[in-house]
Design a protein around this motif. Structure first.
Motif, PDB file in Angstrom:
ATOM      1  N   GLY A  30       0.866  -1.327   0.010  1.00 23.13           N
ATOM      2  CA  GLY A  30      -0.186  -0.026  -0.159  1.00 23.13           C
ATOM      3  C   GLY A  30       0.755   1.318  -0.055  1.00 23.13           C
ATOM      4  O   GLY A  30       0.697   2.221  -0.589  1.00 23.13           O
ATOM      5  N   ILE A  31       1.942   1.046   0.725  1.00 21.84           N
ATOM      6  CA  ILE A  31       2.826   2.180   1.056  1.00 21.84           C
ATOM      7  C   ILE A  31       3.393   2.644  -0.596  1.00 21.84           C
ATOM      8  O   ILE A  31       3.607   3.666  -1.064  1.00 21.84           O
ATOM      9  CB  ILE A  31       3.814   2.351   2.140  1.00 21.84           C
ATOM     10  CG1 ILE A  31       3.095   2.444   3.301  1.00 21.84           C
ATOM     11  CG2 ILE A  31       4.851   3.226   1.796  1.00 21.84           C
ATOM     12  CD1 ILE A  31       3.828   2.045   4.505  1.00 21.84           C
ATOM     13  N   LEU A  32       3.961   1.496  -1.283  1.00 23.88           N
ATOM     14  CA  LEU A  32       4.537   1.714  -2.325  1.00 23.88           C
ATOM     15  C   LEU A  32       3.548   2.127  -3.426  1.00 23.88           C
ATOM     16  O   LEU A  32       3.811   2.934  -4.402  1.00 23.88           O
ATOM     17  CB  LEU A  32       5.042   0.124  -2.965  1.00 23.88           C
ATOM     18  CG  LEU A  32       6.393  -0.298  -2.362  1.00 23.88           C
ATOM     19  CD1 LEU A  32       6.434  -1.660  -2.687  1.00 23.88           C
ATOM     20  CD2 LEU A  32       7.533   0.583  -2.705  1.00 23.88           C
ATOM     21  N   GLY A  52      -3.538   2.334  -2.782  1.00 22.62           N
ATOM     22  CA  GLY A  52      -2.905   2.240  -1.698  1.00 22.62           C
ATOM     23  C   GLY A  52      -3.325   2.430  -0.426  1.00 22.62           C
ATOM     24  O   GLY A  52      -3.049   1.848   0.460  1.00 22.62           O
ATOM     25  N   ILE A  53      -4.486   3.403  -0.438  1.00 21.76           N
ATOM     26  CA  ILE A  53      -4.986   3.588   0.910  1.00 21.76           C
ATOM     27  C   ILE A  53      -5.721   2.471   1.413  1.00 21.76           C
ATOM     28  O   ILE A  53      -5.675   2.168   2.693  1.00 21.76           O
ATOM     29  CB  ILE A  53      -5.779   4.840   0.591  1.00 21.76           C
ATOM     30  CG1 ILE A  53      -5.162   6.157   0.473  1.00 21.76           C
ATOM     31  CG2 ILE A  53      -6.769   5.025   1.838  1.00 21.76           C
ATOM     32  CD1 ILE A  53      -6.018   7.359   0.317  1.00 21.76           C
ATOM     33  N   ILE A  54      -6.327   1.625   0.358  1.00 21.52           N
ATOM     34  CA  ILE A  54      -7.180   0.350   0.872  1.00 21.52           C
ATOM     35  C   ILE A  54      -6.325  -0.385   1.338  1.00 21.52           C
ATOM     36  O   ILE A  54      -6.540  -1.187   2.389  1.00 21.52           O
ATOM     37  CB  ILE A  54      -8.085   0.158  -0.256  1.00 21.52           C
ATOM     38  CG1 ILE A  54      -8.966   1.071  -0.670  1.00 21.52           C
ATOM     39  CG2 ILE A  54      -8.498  -1.469  -0.061  1.00 21.52           C
ATOM     40  CD1 ILE A  54     -10.074   0.878  -1.784  1.00 21.52           C
ATOM     41  N   LEU A  55      -5.089  -0.862   0.714  1.00 24.21           N
ATOM     42  CA  LEU A  55      -4.111  -1.751   1.091  1.00 24.21           C
ATOM     43  C   LEU A  55      -3.544  -1.301   2.449  1.00 24.21           C
ATOM     44  O   LEU A  55      -3.286  -2.382   3.340  1.00 24.21           O
ATOM     45  CB  LEU A  55      -2.916  -1.763   0.203  1.00 24.21           C
ATOM     46  CG  LEU A  55      -3.550  -2.629  -1.263  1.00 24.21           C
ATOM     47  CD1 LEU A  55      -2.430  -2.466  -2.008  1.00 24.21           C
ATOM     48  CD2 LEU A  55      -3.867  -4.033  -0.976  1.00 24.21           C
ATOM     49  N   ILE A 103      -3.212  -2.582   8.553  1.00 19.86           N
ATOM     50  CA  ILE A 103      -3.538  -1.999   9.696  1.00 19.86           C
ATOM     51  C   ILE A 103      -4.583  -2.814  10.387  1.00 19.86           C
ATOM     52  O   ILE A 103      -4.411  -3.000  11.668  1.00 19.86           O
ATOM     53  CB  ILE A 103      -3.842  -0.668   9.750  1.00 19.86           C
ATOM     54  CG1 ILE A 103      -2.403   0.057   9.276  1.00 19.86           C
ATOM     55  CG2 ILE A 103      -4.356   0.020  11.112  1.00 19.86           C
ATOM     56  CD1 ILE A 103      -2.809   1.848   9.083  1.00 19.86           C
ATOM     57  N   ILE A 104      -5.853  -3.040   9.730  1.00 21.62           N
ATOM     58  CA  ILE A 104      -6.800  -3.770  10.382  1.00 21.62           C
ATOM     59  C   ILE A 104      -6.484  -5.161  10.585  1.00 21.62           C
ATOM     60  O   ILE A 104      -6.463  -5.663  11.585  1.00 21.62           O
ATOM     61  CB  ILE A 104      -8.106  -3.854   9.463  1.00 21.62           C
ATOM     62  CG1 ILE A 104      -8.471  -2.312   9.456  1.00 21.62           C
ATOM     63  CG2 ILE A 104      -9.065  -4.837   9.882  1.00 21.62           C
ATOM     64  CD1 ILE A 104      -9.695  -2.268   8.345  1.00 21.62           C
TER      65      ILE A 104
END
Length: 64
Positions: free
Chosen positions: A16-18, A51-54, A59-60
């Motif tokens: 997600g960060i990538l 990316g935000i969804i990943l 985190i969840i």
């Protein structure tokens, strides 16, 4: 914290960060391939959303 959720969560966070920080480079390469379907601007927005969804999914998984 179970290891079965920690490893996939960390992997999702990294991917997600990538996607989030590399969206312009990904958008440029992908827009050439999908030129007729997507514009470069739209594809960078879609990769940022992905990316935000990943990251949120990771985190969840880590927090559970």
């Amino acid at each position: 914290m179970p290891i079965e959720k920690l490893i996939p969560g960390i992997i999702l966070i990294v991917i997600g960060i990538l996607f989030f920080f590399n969206n312009k480079n990904i958008g440029k390469g992908a827009s050439k391939f999908y030129r007729k379907l997507y514009t470069e601007k739209n594809i960078t927005v879609m990769f940022r959303i992905a990316g935000i969804i990943l990251v949120v999914g990771g985190i969840i998984l880590v927090m559970r």
